[in-house]
Design a protein around this motif. Structure first.
Motif, PDB file in Angstrom:
ATOM      1  N   ALA A   1      -4.700  -7.390  -1.576  1.00 49.22           N
ATOM      2  CA  ALA A   1      -3.572  -7.049  -2.441  1.00 49.22           C
ATOM      3  C   ALA A   1      -3.260  -5.561  -2.381  1.00 49.22           C
ATOM      4  O   ALA A   1      -2.090  -5.154  -2.343  1.00 49.22           O
ATOM      5  CB  ALA A   1      -3.889  -7.457  -3.883  1.00 49.22           C
ATOM      6  N   GLY A   2      -4.307  -4.735  -2.367  1.00 46.57           N
ATOM      7  CA  GLY A   2      -4.094  -3.292  -2.294  1.00 46.57           C
ATOM      8  C   GLY A   2      -3.417  -2.873  -1.006  1.00 46.57           C
ATOM      9  O   GLY A   2      -2.464  -2.075  -1.017  1.00 46.57           O
ATOM     10  N   PHE A   3      -3.886  -3.402   0.107  1.00 47.11           N
ATOM     11  CA  PHE A   3      -3.268  -3.081   1.399  1.00 47.11           C
ATOM     12  C   PHE A   3      -1.820  -3.575   1.449  1.00 47.11           C
ATOM     13  O   PHE A   3      -0.934  -2.872   1.952  1.00 47.11           O
ATOM     14  CB  PHE A   3      -4.085  -3.694   2.542  1.00 47.11           C
ATOM     15  CG  PHE A   3      -5.313  -2.920   2.890  1.00 47.11           C
ATOM     16  CD1 PHE A   3      -5.255  -1.835   3.760  1.00 47.11           C
ATOM     17  CD2 PHE A   3      -6.545  -3.257   2.338  1.00 47.11           C
ATOM     18  CE1 PHE A   3      -6.391  -1.105   4.083  1.00 47.11           C
ATOM     19  CE2 PHE A   3      -7.684  -2.534   2.640  1.00 47.11           C
ATOM     20  CZ  PHE A   3      -7.611  -1.459   3.526  1.00 47.11           C
ATOM     21  N   LEU A   4      -1.573  -4.769   0.923  1.00 51.36           N
ATOM     22  CA  LEU A   4      -0.220  -5.316   0.913  1.00 51.36           C
ATOM     23  C   LEU A   4       0.730  -4.427   0.117  1.00 51.36           C
ATOM     24  O   LEU A   4       1.810  -4.060   0.602  1.00 51.36           O
ATOM     25  CB  LEU A   4      -0.238  -6.728   0.317  1.00 51.36           C
ATOM     26  CG  LEU A   4       1.130  -7.378   0.070  1.00 51.36           C
ATOM     27  CD1 LEU A   4       1.848  -7.605   1.391  1.00 51.36           C
ATOM     28  CD2 LEU A   4       0.967  -8.681  -0.707  1.00 51.36           C
ATOM     29  N   ALA A   5       0.332  -4.060  -1.091  1.00 52.72           N
ATOM     30  CA  ALA A   5       1.200  -3.261  -1.948  1.00 52.72           C
ATOM     31  C   ALA A   5       1.465  -1.881  -1.354  1.00 52.72           C
ATOM     32  O   ALA A   5       2.613  -1.416  -1.336  1.00 52.72           O
ATOM     33  CB  ALA A   5       0.579  -3.123  -3.342  1.00 52.72           C
ATOM     34  N   ASP A   6       0.431  -1.210  -0.858  1.00 50.55           N
ATOM     35  CA  ASP A   6       0.616   0.122  -0.280  1.00 50.55           C
ATOM     36  C   ASP A   6       1.509   0.068   0.960  1.00 50.55           C
ATOM     37  O   ASP A   6       2.340   0.955   1.184  1.00 50.55           O
ATOM     38  CB  ASP A   6      -0.740   0.739   0.068  1.00 50.55           C
ATOM     39  CG  ASP A   6      -1.487   1.247  -1.157  1.00 50.55           C
ATOM     40  OD1 ASP A   6      -0.846   1.430  -2.208  1.00 50.55           O
ATOM     41  OD2 ASP A   6      -2.709   1.455  -1.064  1.00 50.55           O
ATOM     42  N   ASN A   7       1.361  -0.969   1.763  1.00 49.68           N
ATOM     43  CA  ASN A   7       2.199  -1.096   2.960  1.00 49.68           C
ATOM     44  C   ASN A   7       3.657  -1.387   2.592  1.00 49.68           C
ATOM     45  O   ASN A   7       4.581  -0.889   3.245  1.00 49.68           O
ATOM     46  CB  ASN A   7       1.655  -2.206   3.866  1.00 49.68           C
ATOM     47  CG  ASN A   7       0.397  -1.782   4.600  1.00 49.68           C
ATOM     48  OD1 ASN A   7       0.164  -0.591   4.831  1.00 49.68           O
ATOM     49  ND2 ASN A   7      -0.443  -2.738   4.952  1.00 49.68           N
ATOM     50  N   LEU A   8       3.867  -2.180   1.557  1.00 50.12           N
ATOM     51  CA  LEU A   8       5.229  -2.456   1.108  1.00 50.12           C
ATOM     52  C   LEU A   8       5.913  -1.183   0.611  1.00 50.12           C
ATOM     53  O   LEU A   8       7.099  -0.934   0.881  1.00 50.12           O
ATOM     54  CB  LEU A   8       5.226  -3.516   0.008  1.00 50.12           C
ATOM     55  CG  LEU A   8       4.929  -4.954   0.455  1.00 50.12           C
ATOM     56  CD1 LEU A   8       4.772  -5.860  -0.770  1.00 50.12           C
ATOM     57  CD2 LEU A   8       6.054  -5.469   1.355  1.00 50.12           C
ATOM     58  N   ILE A   9       5.166  -0.371  -0.114  1.00 48.35           N
ATOM     59  CA  ILE A   9       5.729   0.895  -0.615  1.00 48.35           C
ATOM     60  C   ILE A   9       5.972   1.855   0.543  1.00 48.35           C
ATOM     61  O   ILE A   9       7.011   2.524   0.605  1.00 48.35           O
ATOM     62  CB  ILE A   9       4.769   1.513  -1.663  1.00 48.35           C
ATOM     63  CG1 ILE A   9       4.722   0.631  -2.916  1.00 48.35           C
ATOM     64  CG2 ILE A   9       5.213   2.929  -2.028  1.00 48.35           C
ATOM     65  CD1 ILE A   9       3.641   1.018  -3.908  1.00 48.35           C
ATOM     66  N   ALA A  10       5.024   1.913   1.487  1.00 52.87           N
ATOM     67  CA  ALA A  10       5.198   2.790   2.655  1.00 52.87           C
ATOM     68  C   ALA A  10       6.392   2.370   3.501  1.00 52.87           C
ATOM     69  O   ALA A  10       7.006   3.203   4.186  1.00 52.87           O
ATOM     70  CB  ALA A  10       3.927   2.773   3.502  1.00 52.87           C
ATOM     71  N   ALA A  11       6.753   1.087   3.436  1.00 57.14           N
ATOM     72  CA  ALA A  11       7.895   0.585   4.210  1.00 57.14           C
ATOM     73  C   ALA A  11       9.228   0.909   3.563  1.00 57.14           C
ATOM     74  O   ALA A  11      10.288   0.572   4.118  1.00 57.14           O
ATOM     75  CB  ALA A  11       7.770  -0.916   4.401  1.00 57.14           C
ATOM     76  N   GLY A  12       9.203   1.540   2.390  1.00 58.73           N
ATOM     77  CA  GLY A  12      10.437   1.962   1.758  1.00 58.73           C
ATOM     78  C   GLY A  12      10.807   1.215   0.493  1.00 58.73           C
ATOM     79  O   GLY A  12      11.832   1.517  -0.139  1.00 58.73           O
ATOM     80  N   ASN A  13      10.013   0.225   0.107  1.00 61.07           N
ATOM     81  CA  ASN A  13      10.283  -0.485  -1.142  1.00 61.07           C
ATOM     82  C   ASN A  13       9.867   0.384  -2.329  1.00 61.07           C
ATOM     83  O   ASN A  13       8.877   1.108  -2.249  1.00 61.07           O
ATOM     84  CB  ASN A  13       9.511  -1.806  -1.177  1.00 61.07           C
ATOM     85  CG  ASN A  13       9.938  -2.750  -0.071  1.00 61.07           C
ATOM     86  OD1 ASN A  13      11.011  -3.335  -0.125  1.00 61.07           O
ATOM     87  ND2 ASN A  13       9.095  -2.892   0.948  1.00 61.07           N
ATOM     88  N   SER A  14      10.603   0.287  -3.412  1.00 65.24           N
ATOM     89  CA  SER A  14      10.274   1.095  -4.585  1.00 65.24           C
ATOM     90  C   SER A  14       8.982   0.619  -5.219  1.00 65.24           C
ATOM     91  O   SER A  14       8.612  -0.566  -5.120  1.00 65.24           O
ATOM     92  CB  SER A  14      11.402   1.023  -5.626  1.00 65.24           C
ATOM     93  OG  SER A  14      11.446  -0.247  -6.242  1.00 65.24           O
ATOM     94  N   VAL A  15       8.284   1.542  -5.863  1.00 59.05           N
ATOM     95  CA  VAL A  15       7.039   1.188  -6.543  1.00 59.05           C
ATOM     96  C   VAL A  15       7.299   0.125  -7.603  1.00 59.05           C
ATOM     97  O   VAL A  15       6.540  -0.841  -7.747  1.00 59.05           O
ATOM     98  CB  VAL A  15       6.397   2.443  -7.180  1.00 59.05           C
ATOM     99  CG1 VAL A  15       5.162   2.048  -7.999  1.00 59.05           C
ATOM    100  CG2 VAL A  15       6.011   3.455  -6.115  1.00 59.05           C
TER     101      VAL A  15
END
Length: 408
Positions: free
Chosen positions: A272-286
């Motif tokens: 879950a941590g890797f998924l969330a950080d990668n989604l944010i790094a891809a440009g999605n808002s926190v």
């Protein structure tokens, strides 16, 4: 133990909830102390406390205490003392992640920390029935009590110390110092954003509990935490009983089958941590990532629990549904848990302690309620249905109130 001492389900629920009385009492205090003195010292003290307290239960069940008619109060006190020590751990962990880990890796750090947390449940579920069957229940408490002290020594040897130099210079944490280094050399187009972030980091003044409670973002976390803990502590305390009483497994099988969901949850926390950080790094808002991850972490378990409420469900399907419910719930580590330090990075320990206090009170009520419901109805189905409904309500509240922006 329940068979040996003749405890009905209601008394079992009371004893299991006693741990949460102490656990709840030190949530806010543990967060406050961690923010003031650092999570390293607070966790070390907590480990020493609950290790010593674990050794008290055999004494509470001794013939001398029974002769005085004080067995139940002594057992409740012993379990509460264990909870007092363990209650400081998660607020202190939140403080350390906020202090030592940059925002870009925060969800991963929390996920890995919770993987360790859930792995402790796994170790307990593997070792406990073996020790219990081989040496008896007293050996169980002596073993875990004595193992805590060397664990404390290892923790103090490897855990990072607070960055006192940075704190003296202006209260910046190690994580903030890393982020400031990363921001140096940024494009001019990002300068205004960087300036805004620097200005926001000036919100490091002391914030009271009432100030934290005054914002809707805090209540988003509290509501989700209440529902999360309701479900979590029901799983933790009653899953072996469910496998044994509802599905007909023996003690050893119940304990080992209970291990499977926790194994999936341990793996899911890091994922879950890797998924969330990668989604944010891809440009999605926190904000959008926190909302999406948390919503999935509750809606899927709600569906799984409705399947579990079917009285004709097969043992294999029940284990699968329980595993799915707990495994997907672990996504919440990258949802509401990470959101605490999103909105209050300087008060991460205090925020965690505050929100977890509400959650633990819910956990106490949940554990007690299951005992009464099962004794009254003879079934776990109403418990699963109530919990599923609570998950849906929590998701609605979360999406209305949550923000990923810094508030305090």
């Amino acid at each position: 133990m329940a068979q040996e001492f003749g405890w009905p389900a209601t008394v079992q629920g009371l004893i299991q909830s006693a741990f949460l009385w102490g656990y709840t009492a030190t949530q806010l205090l543990g967060g406050h102390l961690a923010d003031k003195f650092g999570g390293r010292a607070v966790i070390g003290f907590g480990v020493a406390w609950f290790s010593i307290a674990s050794l008290l239960l055999p004494a509470a069940l001794s013939p001398a205490v029974a002769a005085a008619g004080m067995t139940l109060p002594a057992v409740l006190l012993a379990r509460m003392c264990v909870g007092l020590g363990e209650g400081v751990a998660l607020p202190s962990m939140s403080n350390m992640v906020a202090a030592h880990v940059p925002a870009s890796a925060k969800a991963r750090a929390l996920g890995m920390s919770f993987t360790g947390f859930h792995s402790g449940n796994l170790v307990g579920l593997v070792l406990s029935p073996l020790i219990l069957v081989t040496f008896g229940w007293k050996a169980l408490f002596y073993t875990f009590g004595l193992l805590g002290l060397p664990l404390m020594a290892v923790w103090l040897a490897i855990a990072p110390k607070p960055n006192k130099a940075a704190a003296a210079a202006g209260g910046d944490s190690t994580a903030e110092a890393l982020q400031q280094q990363q921001q140096q050399g940024a494009d001019a187009s990002n300068s205004s954003s960087s300036s805004s972030s620097s200005s926001s980091s000036g919100k490091g003044e002391a914030v009271s509990v009432w100030q934290l409670l005054s914002h809707r973002a805090t209540w988003a976390i509290i509501i989700v935490n209440i529902v999360n803990h309701w479900g979590y502590f029901i799983y933790l305390n009653w899953m072996p009983s469910y496998f044994s009483k509802a599905l007909g497994f023996d003690l050893r099988s119940s304990s080992f089958l209970s291990l499977v969901p926790w194994l999936v949850m341990a793996v899911g926390s890091s994922a879950a941590g890797f998924l969330a950080d990668n989604l944010i790094a891809a440009g999605n808002s926190v904000t959008s990532v926190r909302k999406a991850v948390q919503s999935v972490s509750m809606l899927v378990p709600a569906i799984a629990l409705l399947f579990l409420s079917n009285p004709t469900i097969s043992p294999a399907a029940a284990v699968t549904a329980m595993t799915l419910a707990l495994g997907v719930t672990s996504l919440g580590q990258a949802g509401f848990v990470a959101n605490m330090s999103d909105i209050a990075p300087k008060q991460a320990g205090q925020m965690f302690g505050l929100c977890n206090t509400f959650g633990c009170l819910s956990g106490i009520l949940g554990v007690l309620s299951v005992g009464f419901i099962v004794e009254l109805t003879g079934s776990f189905a109403p418990v699963f249905q109530i919990t599923a409904a609570m998950y849906v309500v929590a998701v609605v509240c979360w999406n209305l109130l949550c923000t990923g922006e810094r508030v305090f």
